[in-house]
Design a protein around this motif. Structure first.
Motif, PDB file in Angstrom:
ATOM      1  N   LYS A   1       0.346   9.148   3.380  1.00 44.87           N
ATOM      2  CA  LYS A   1       0.557   8.731   4.768  1.00 44.87           C
ATOM      3  C   LYS A   1      -0.592   7.865   5.269  1.00 44.87           C
ATOM      4  N   ILE A   2      -1.806   8.231   4.889  1.00 47.06           N
ATOM      5  CA  ILE A   2      -2.965   7.435   5.304  1.00 47.06           C
ATOM      6  C   ILE A   2      -2.908   6.057   4.671  1.00 47.06           C
ATOM      7  N   LYS A   3      -2.541   5.998   3.408  1.00 43.60           N
ATOM      8  CA  LYS A   3      -2.409   4.695   2.739  1.00 43.60           C
ATOM      9  C   LYS A   3      -1.389   3.823   3.461  1.00 43.60           C
ATOM     10  N   GLU A   4      -0.252   4.408   3.844  1.00 42.67           N
ATOM     11  CA  GLU A   4       0.777   3.646   4.565  1.00 42.67           C
ATOM     12  C   GLU A   4       0.250   3.129   5.897  1.00 42.67           C
ATOM     13  N   MET A   5      -0.518   3.941   6.600  1.00 38.21           N
ATOM     14  CA  MET A   5      -1.091   3.513   7.871  1.00 38.21           C
ATOM     15  C   MET A   5      -2.044   2.338   7.683  1.00 38.21           C
ATOM     16  N   ILE A   6      -2.858   2.398   6.627  1.00 38.33           N
ATOM     17  CA  ILE A   6      -3.817   1.324   6.370  1.00 38.33           C
ATOM     18  C   ILE A   6      -3.090   0.022   6.029  1.00 38.33           C
TER      19      ILE A   6
ATOM     20  N   GLU B   1      -6.000  -4.686   0.500  1.00 32.19           N
ATOM     21  CA  GLU B   1      -6.001  -3.759  -0.622  1.00 32.19           C
ATOM     22  C   GLU B   1      -6.464  -2.393  -0.135  1.00 32.19           C
ATOM     23  N   VAL B   2      -5.992  -1.348  -0.828  1.00 33.51           N
ATOM     24  CA  VAL B   2      -6.421   0.016  -0.510  1.00 33.51           C
ATOM     25  C   VAL B   2      -6.882   0.686  -1.803  1.00 33.51           C
ATOM     26  N   HIS B   3      -8.137   1.134  -1.801  1.00 36.23           N
ATOM     27  CA  HIS B   3      -8.708   1.808  -2.956  1.00 36.23           C
ATOM     28  C   HIS B   3      -9.176   3.194  -2.522  1.00 36.23           C
ATOM     29  N   PHE B   4      -8.682   4.226  -3.202  1.00 33.01           N
ATOM     30  CA  PHE B   4      -9.109   5.595  -2.897  1.00 33.01           C
ATOM     31  C   PHE B   4     -10.252   5.994  -3.819  1.00 33.01           C
ATOM     32  N   ARG B   5     -11.298   6.582  -3.226  1.00 36.47           N
ATOM     33  CA  ARG B   5     -12.387   7.188  -3.975  1.00 36.47           C
ATOM     34  C   ARG B   5     -12.540   8.624  -3.491  1.00 36.47           C
ATOM     35  N   ILE B   6     -12.456   9.567  -4.418  1.00 36.12           N
ATOM     36  CA  ILE B   6     -12.385  10.988  -4.056  1.00 36.12           C
ATOM     37  C   ILE B   6     -13.682  11.681  -4.464  1.00 36.12           C
TER      38      ILE B   6
ATOM     39  N   LEU C   1       0.624   7.605  -5.302  1.00 39.09           N
ATOM     40  CA  LEU C   1       0.074   7.351  -3.968  1.00 39.09           C
ATOM     41  C   LEU C   1       0.281   5.905  -3.530  1.00 39.09           C
ATOM     42  N   GLY C   2       0.529   5.028  -4.487  1.00 36.25           N
ATOM     43  CA  GLY C   2       0.802   3.640  -4.148  1.00 36.25           C
ATOM     44  C   GLY C   2      -0.422   2.865  -3.698  1.00 36.25           C
ATOM     45  N   VAL C   3      -1.569   3.118  -4.329  1.00 28.21           N
ATOM     46  CA  VAL C   3      -2.809   2.427  -3.957  1.00 28.21           C
ATOM     47  C   VAL C   3      -3.237   1.501  -5.086  1.00 28.21           C
TER      48      VAL C   3
END
Length: 493
Positions: free
Chosen positions: A384-389, A396-401, A436-438
């Motif tokens: 959901k956060i990725k979609e909002m961004i 581009e959206v890159h997740f770092r955990i 996640l689609g990122v």
């Protein structure tokens, strides 16, 4: 013992079900004029560890023990003068609870701690943080011997084991009881004259000692609760230690066989407040170091580093400082959602995370964004956060955990989904990225996490310094109740 309790008033956030939850916080004081006020303040500082219910027990010589248990937040219940006036005395303990989900069901008032027992030498109350992994077996045994349980909590086993001990004092009975218990426990307890604190031999859950002025003492899950009452941090209760405070004297006992400490590493990542200190280390500084380590392990070209508030903030700052990529508040948290949406309509529920988080569109538009979060559990919130961004126009959206993939449930006092509901249990990192689609997804390695918390050589596979079962699947105490129900350990898969 007087006992006040309130009708059920749920306060859990229906839009925040994609995080691991610490199930409780504990606090106790002695040697003060109004223990209830001190305990209420301490529990307020520990509210992040349990937000559904809380309880306080105090003792004063005239009328004995007093108790109040409430559903809801500390600020809504234990700041009321009529409640505090009903809890007189210089000695008190308290507990905040987050109820577990799924088959365990919702919290009932009888499950709210502290629990109280009347023994031949007088009454005692206990508050427990952790989880007893052989509670089912103990409960069957105790019921078979005639014990009558009043709650569904595993913690009640301790009271019944104490009742059956032949020892002559409450501390000695508690030692007897806790020697039968497996799993994780930090316990704060009280008698008419004593404040008692105990940690399990592995020290999985935290417990610290504070000094209040010249005569008072405090026990707490975290140091941040000592700060709110103006207490000085003395030291941690050590793994396998019992401390008994009476008449301004603190005595230390070692009732358990010595074992190597296995403190919960996720306390550093998420559970504890960033203004607390764990094992002599600032939680904030540790989380910033985790972000820096993550930037070394998983660099990426981008324009902004943005935290997923609030738990991702220190790690995002560390990532930004290490990478040189500007830090920015790309997502703004609504701090005041509160009870407005406790029982939302379906239309509101479908808004999901947007009720709590909003994207700073002017900042995000056209940018390559690194989102830093503390963990991925089910992945629902991350999507959901990725979609909002992306809706805000990010390029581009890159997740770092800031933790390794959570692939195993915790059985030591953390509310964890069943293993098949953990995203990392069923998908590889590439599959999770696609799900996640990122543009990219990277987790800190387990070795990297260990380096960030101060283990320069990373994780020793033969003798890990922490409990990391949620990442590694290596449980330092066999979850015997769960194995009995069919749970397969890593070696059995």
């Amino acid at each position: 013992m007087s006992d006040q309790h309130s009708p059920r008033l749920p306060t859990t956030d229906p839009f925040d079900d994609d995080k691991l939850r610490e199930e409780c916080g504990i606090f106790g004081v002695t040697g003060v004029s109004d223990a209830a006020n001190f305990v209420a303040l301490g529990l307020h500082a520990l509210q992040h560890r349990g937000q559904e219910a809380g309880g306080i027990v105090t003792y004063e010589p005239v009328d004995g023990f007093h108790s109040a248990r409430r559903f809801g937040l500390v600020r809504d219940n234990f700041t009321r003068q009529d409640v505090i006036d009903g809890l007189p005395g210089p000695l008190g303990i308290g507990h905040v609870r987050y109820s577990t989900a799924g088959s365990k069901g919702a919290t009932q008032i009888r499950d709210v701690q502290p629990f109280f027992g009347e023994f031949s030498m007088g009454g005692a109350a206990i508050a427990h943080n952790g989880n007893i992994t052989n509670a089912d077996a103990l409960r069957r045994e105790l019921i078979g011997m005639g014990s009558i349980f009043q709650s569904s909590s595993d913690s009640e086993c301790i009271i019944h084991l104490m009742a059956r001990s032949l020892q002559k004092s409450v501390p000695e009975r508690m030692k007897d009881a806790l020697r039968r218990v497996e799993g994780a426990f930090s316990v704060v307890a009280m008698t008419r004259t004593k404040l008692i604190g105990v940690r399990d031999p592995l020290g999985v859950r935290p417990l610290v000692i504070g000094r209040i002025g010249q005569e008072g003492w405090a026990l707490s899950s975290e140091t941040c609760a000592l700060d709110i009452i103006g207490a000085d941090f003395v030291r941690e209760v050590e793994p396998g230690e019992m401390v008994v405070i009476e008449n301004d004297a603190l005595l230390s006992y070692r009732p358990f066989e010595h074992k190597k400490s296995r403190f919960c590493i996720f306390e550093h990542v998420y559970f504890s407040r960033p203004d607390s200190t764990l094992n002599g280390r600032s939680v904030y500084e540790t989380r910033s170091a985790i972000g820096a380590e993550l930037a070394k392990e998983a660099p990426v070209d981008a324009d902004l580093v943005c935290p997923v508030p609030d738990s991702g903030t220190p790690a995002a700052i560390g990532y930004s400082q290490q990478s040189g990529i500007p830090y920015a508040m790309g997502i703004i948290r609504n701090q005041y959602m509160g009870r407005t949406f406790i029982e939302p309509t379906e239309q509101i529920r479908n808004m999901g995370v947007r009720l709590k988080l909003n994207v700073n569109r002017a900042l995000i538009r056209g940018k390559r964004v690194i989102l830093v979060d503390d963990s991925v559990v089910r992945g629902t919130t991350s999507r959901k956060i990725k979609e909002m961004i992306l809706d805000a126009g990010a390029a581009e959206v890159h997740f770092r955990i800031a933790s390794p993939p959570t692939a195993w449930p915790c059985f030591y006092g953390v509310d964890t989904p069943q293993r098949e509901k953990l995203l990392a249990a069923t998908m590889s990192e590439d599959e999770m990225r696609e799900h996640l689609g990122v543009d990219s997804l990277k987790f800190i390695s387990l070795d990297g996490l260990y380096r960030a918390v101060g283990e320069a050589n990373g994780r020793d596979p033969k003798s890990p310094a922490y409990c990391d079962a949620c990442f590694s699947g290596e449980y330092p105490v066999a979850p015997s109740d769960q194995i009995e129900k069919g749970f397969l350990l890593k070696a059995a898969e």
